[in-house]
Motif scaffolding. Structure first.
Motif, PDB file in Angstrom:
ATOM      1  N   TRP A 125      14.654  58.536  -8.460  1.00 32.43           N
ATOM      2  CA  TRP A 125      14.688  57.253  -7.741  1.00 32.43           C
ATOM      3  C   TRP A 125      14.735  56.073  -8.720  1.00 32.43           C
ATOM      4  CZ3 TRP A 125      10.176  54.168  -8.315  1.00 32.43           C
ATOM      5  CH2 TRP A 125      10.289  52.905  -7.719  1.00 32.43           C
ATOM      6  N   GLN A 126      13.870  56.120  -9.745  1.00 30.51           N
ATOM      7  CA  GLN A 126      13.740  54.978 -10.644  1.00 30.51           C
ATOM      8  C   GLN A 126      15.022  54.751 -11.457  1.00 30.51           C
ATOM      9  OE1 GLN A 126      10.070  53.300 -11.831  1.00 30.51           O
ATOM     10  NE2 GLN A 126      11.785  52.007 -11.267  1.00 30.51           N
ATOM     11  N   THR A 129      17.772  53.498  -9.222  1.00 31.80           N
ATOM     12  CA  THR A 129      17.567  52.110  -8.794  1.00 31.80           C
ATOM     13  C   THR A 129      18.034  51.137  -9.869  1.00 31.80           C
ATOM     14  OG1 THR A 129      15.728  52.790  -7.406  1.00 31.80           O
ATOM     15  CG2 THR A 129      15.813  50.470  -7.999  1.00 31.80           C
ATOM     16  N   ASP A 133      21.397  48.807  -9.609  1.00 29.08           N
ATOM     17  CA  ASP A 133      21.279  47.358  -9.796  1.00 29.08           C
ATOM     18  C   ASP A 133      22.335  46.870 -10.801  1.00 29.08           C
ATOM     19  OD1 ASP A 133      19.783  44.848  -9.439  1.00 29.08           O
ATOM     20  OD2 ASP A 133      19.319  45.115 -11.569  1.00 29.08           O
ATOM     21  N   MET A 176      19.232  56.781  -0.285  1.00 31.84           N
ATOM     22  CA  MET A 176      19.899  55.897  -1.252  1.00 31.84           C
ATOM     23  C   MET A 176      21.342  55.660  -0.824  1.00 31.84           C
ATOM     24  SD  MET A 176      18.500  56.651  -5.102  1.00 31.84           S
ATOM     25  CE  MET A 176      19.453  58.115  -5.366  1.00 31.84           C
ATOM     26  N   GLU A 179      21.416  52.963   1.698  1.00 31.89           N
ATOM     27  CA  GLU A 179      21.100  51.629   1.151  1.00 31.89           C
ATOM     28  C   GLU A 179      22.251  51.075   0.317  1.00 31.89           C
ATOM     29  OE1 GLU A 179      17.553  50.141   0.150  1.00 31.89           O
ATOM     30  OE2 GLU A 179      16.291  51.623   1.163  1.00 31.89           O
TER      31      GLU A 179
END
Ligand SMILES: NC(=O)c1ccc[n+]([C@@H]2O[C@H](COP(=O)([O-])OP(=O)(O)OC[C@H]3O[C@@H](n4cnc5c(N)ncnc54)[C@H](O)[C@@H]3O)[C@@H](O)[C@H]2O)c1
Length: 262
Positions: A125-126, A129, A133, A176, A179
């Motif tokens: 996830w990290q 992310t 970005d 994800m 999103e």
């Protein structure tokens, strides 16, 4: 563009975490063969440095960076370095993973549970992310490929934390994907089964070998190159209408039914 050219990633920067691993290093070679610029990431620098040098000698574009994917600051520094060195980032393959100790649920140590979840699930996830970005800021039509396991879709005794983490990776993929769909970033998941690494071959050829081979409908482990088509599909533009999918490449291991005639 010809039909087969869709699978090539010329000039695209693809990042593979856990790139020094048995599977991770094979994924790197597949992406390099598809003409991608491959960024190898691992907490252990030496194996990936050697692999990157080998790929360079064969005319490939490959660089190695040391990074602990459970350390958010280290991931941020990694992305800044990739930006400085390559100026773009098109594909992320989250392959870093750990198995944890082989234990039934009553004997799993909480520290081992946390370690497995941190590397397999939280770091996926990290890293995703931070990379997403970066992709959004650079208006990149990016792709993220998470690596699960056939145990993300079935249970296996003494693998409770690993299997749970991989089921989490599959649901993380779907969330994800939803999103990021508006940002033109696609997220899919590759779920391999038994792979013909020395460790797995020892098990399949050992005293319990017949038992395990019977559990795999195809009766054997996959050769690493048998992941080529599925990885290139998910990582390249060839999967342009796929997002949130979990692709199992496990000889049917996740779906074996009961054999009534035996
Ligand atoms: N090998 C298999 O048979 C198999 C089957 C199904 C799924 N998988 C999954 O595929 C992925 C890759 O497997 P593998 O065979 O390469 O595993 P491996 O154990 O050979 O390698 C894992 C790599 O991840 C790196 N790593 C671990 N923790 C890290 C961290 N905190 N930061 C950065 N790097 C870290 C290790 O240094 C190692 O190079 C894993 O997610 C695994 O669960 C593997």
């Amino acid at each position: 563009m010809s039909i087969l050219d869709q699978f090539l990633m010329k000039d695209e920067v693809t990042v593979v975490t856990g790139a020094g691993g048995g599977l991770g290093s094979e994924l790197v070679k597949i992406l390099a063969a598809a003409e991608a610029t491959v960024v190898l990431v691992d907490q252990n620098i030496h194996p990936i440095q050697t692999l990157a040098e080998n790929l360079q000698q064969q005319g490939g574009q490959a660089t190695a960076y040391e990074c602990d994917v459970t350390d958010p600051e280290a991931i941020q520094r990694l992305i800044t370095t990739i930006d400085n060195d390559h100026g773009r980032l098109d594909v992320l393959v989250n392959s870093a993973g750990i198995l944890g100790a082989d234990n039934p649920m009553f004997e799993v140590q909480a520290s081992d549970w946390d370690a497995v979840m941190n590397v397999n699930l939280k770091a996926t996830w990290q890293v995703s992310t931070f990379v997403a970005d970066y992709m959004i800021k650079n208006q990149t039509a990016g792709r993220i490929v998470n690596i699960s396991s056939s145990l993300g879709g079935r249970s296996q005794l003494k693998r409770i934390h690993y299997a749970t983490s991989k089921a989490g990776v599959e649901h993380l993929t779907r969330n994800m994907a939803m999103e990021l769909v508006k940002s033109n970033i696609r997220v899919n998941c590759l779920a391999p089964g038994w792979l013909a690494t020395p460790m797995v071959q020892d098990i399949l050829n050992g005293p319990q070998g017949a038992h395990w081979r019977k559990a795999i409908p195809m009766g054997r482990a996959a050769e690493p190159e048998e992941l080529t088509g599925s990885l290139l599909l998910l990582a390249s533009k060839a999967s342009s209408y796929m997002t949130g999918s979990v692709l199992r490449v496990d000889g049917g291991y996740a779906y074996r039914g009961i054999e009534c005639d035996e």
